[in-house]
Design an enzyme around this catalytic site. Sequence first.
Site, PDB file in Angstrom:
ATOM      1  N   ASN A   9       2.910   1.343   4.426  1.00 32.43           N
ATOM      2  CA  ASN A   9       1.971   1.345   5.548  1.00 32.43           C
ATOM      3  C   ASN A   9       2.545   0.442   6.635  1.00 32.43           C
ATOM      4  OD1 ASN A   9      -0.171   1.121   7.303  1.00 32.43           O
ATOM      5  ND2 ASN A   9      -1.472  -0.069   5.903  1.00 32.43           N
ATOM      6  N   TRP A  10       3.048   1.076   7.686  1.00 30.02           N
ATOM      7  CA  TRP A  10       3.710   0.291   8.747  1.00 30.02           C
ATOM      8  C   TRP A  10       2.711  -0.413   9.661  1.00 30.02           C
ATOM      9  CZ3 TRP A  10       8.268   3.740  10.958  1.00 30.02           C
ATOM     10  CH2 TRP A  10       9.207   3.958   9.924  1.00 30.02           C
ATOM     11  N   LYS A  11       1.460  -0.042   9.579  1.00 27.98           N
ATOM     12  CA  LYS A  11       0.412  -0.617  10.450  1.00 27.98           C
ATOM     13  C   LYS A  11       0.819  -0.476  11.923  1.00 27.98           C
ATOM     14  CE  LYS A  11      -0.655  -3.699   6.685  1.00 27.98           C
ATOM     15  NZ  LYS A  11      -1.292  -4.902   6.226  1.00 27.98           N
ATOM     16  N   HIS A  94      -8.597   1.591   4.598  1.00 28.02           N
ATOM     17  CA  HIS A  94      -7.825   0.344   4.520  1.00 28.02           C
ATOM     18  C   HIS A  94      -8.733  -0.823   4.918  1.00 28.02           C
ATOM     19  CE1 HIS A  94      -4.844  -2.731   5.268  1.00 28.02           C
ATOM     20  NE2 HIS A  94      -4.014  -2.010   4.538  1.00 28.02           N
ATOM     21  N   GLU A  96      -8.260  -3.303   6.699  1.00 31.20           N
ATOM     22  CA  GLU A  96      -8.224  -3.674   8.128  1.00 31.20           C
ATOM     23  C   GLU A  96      -9.113  -2.735   8.940  1.00 31.20           C
ATOM     24  OE1 GLU A  96      -3.950  -3.667   8.414  1.00 31.20           O
ATOM     25  OE2 GLU A  96      -3.908  -5.402   7.087  1.00 31.20           O
ATOM     26  N   GLU A 166      -6.673  -2.470  -3.339  1.00 32.91           N
ATOM     27  CA  GLU A 166      -6.067  -3.493  -2.500  1.00 32.91           C
ATOM     28  C   GLU A 166      -7.034  -4.667  -2.369  1.00 32.91           C
ATOM     29  OE1 GLU A 166      -2.733  -1.856   0.062  1.00 32.91           O
ATOM     30  OE2 GLU A 166      -4.558  -1.648   1.226  1.00 32.91           O
ATOM     31  N   GLY A 172      -1.237  -9.106   2.964  1.00 34.58           N
ATOM     32  CA  GLY A 172      -0.541  -9.828   4.023  1.00 34.58           C
ATOM     33  C   GLY A 172      -0.639 -11.334   3.885  1.00 34.58           C
ATOM     34  N   SER A 212       0.674  -7.677  -0.988  1.00 31.58           N
ATOM     35  CA  SER A 212       1.856  -8.540  -1.096  1.00 31.58           C
ATOM     36  C   SER A 212       2.818  -8.122  -2.215  1.00 31.58           C
ATOM     37  CB  SER A 212       1.439 -10.000  -1.244  1.00 31.58           C
ATOM     38  OG  SER A 212       0.708 -10.409  -0.096  1.00 31.58           O
TER      39      SER A 212
HETATM   40  C1  PEP Z   1      -1.449  -3.188   3.058  1.00 31.31           C
HETATM   41  O1  PEP Z   1      -1.699  -3.465   4.207  1.00 31.31           O
HETATM   42  O2  PEP Z   1      -1.846  -2.115   2.573  1.00 31.31           O
HETATM   43  C2  PEP Z   1      -0.689  -4.146   2.274  1.00 31.31           C
HETATM   44  C3  PEP Z   1      -0.687  -4.030   0.968  1.00 31.31           C
HETATM   45  O3  PEP Z   1      -0.040  -5.142   2.974  1.00 31.31           O
HETATM   46  P1  PEP Z   1       0.964  -6.251   2.371  1.00 31.31           P
HETATM   47  O4  PEP Z   1       1.893  -5.524   1.422  1.00 31.31           O
HETATM   48  O5  PEP Z   1       1.665  -6.795   3.555  1.00 31.31           O
HETATM   49  O6  PEP Z   1       0.112  -7.230   1.659  1.00 31.31           O
END
Ligand code: PEP
Length: 249
Positions: A9-11, A94, A96, A166, A172, A212
């Site tokens: 997921n590049w966001k 997600h 976010e 998640e 993050g 992460s």
């Molecule tokens: C995500 O945003 O789905 C995610 C898992 O981010 P990160 O790997 O940076 O924690």
Amino acid sequence: MRAKIVAGNWKMNNDLAMTQSLITELKKQSQTSNAEVMIAPSFTNLWPAFEALKNHKIEVVAQNMHQKASGAYTGEVSAEMLKSIGVNTVILGHSERREYFDETNALLAEKVDAALKNGMRVIFCFGEVLDDRKSGWAESVVKTQLKESLFHLDKSAFENIILAYEPVWAIGTGETATPEQAQEIHKHVRNVLTEKYDDELAESVSILYGGSVKPGNAKEIFSKPDVDGGLIGGASLNASDFYAIVNAI
Ligand code: PEP
């Protein structure tokens, strides 16, 4: 056999040039893998990503979509539009999107329906915030998220659902759920699916872990029996880190 999947997921990262150069790097790194590999660039870079990945097995997926087909929804993109350029999978729910754009379980149910109606697969994200975990509510929060967004679906619809656990406190932050914590929730999710549907369904749905995941911890997390891959944020922006994670499957 459940599908093994690693999705990046590049966001809101990578402009056009960066998208093209990251894809060039990804193509250099990629080798035969038993995992399905996906990347989710921003809307503006979906088409260039397709062009760059023609005849390549990496799937280009969307990070979000609107629940309506068309109309006066300035700035939004529909499932129909995504399908028209060849996007077959979308990430929904997600944390976010839930946190910054107020996406509720009920709204996500509508988005899931719109995606499925258009023949798309959904990577459905769910997970508890830190306070929920500290209060011992992680399992019930996760159950409610699944119930309110997915449990109106028929069993057959789950052929097109990929789940992604998640924990919000691990996204993050550099803080990862331990492999045991991930396994515990993934197992719980399968139990919840058995309760609502049946064992066959619970055993067939891929459940990814996200939060992460890095080259250094991926193998241990992926070794858990109910973890079928990962949804990767930060580490998906670097081709060698991303492929180290893919190869950890
Ligand atoms: C995500 O945003 O789905 C995610 C898992 O981010 P990160 O790997 O940076 O924690």
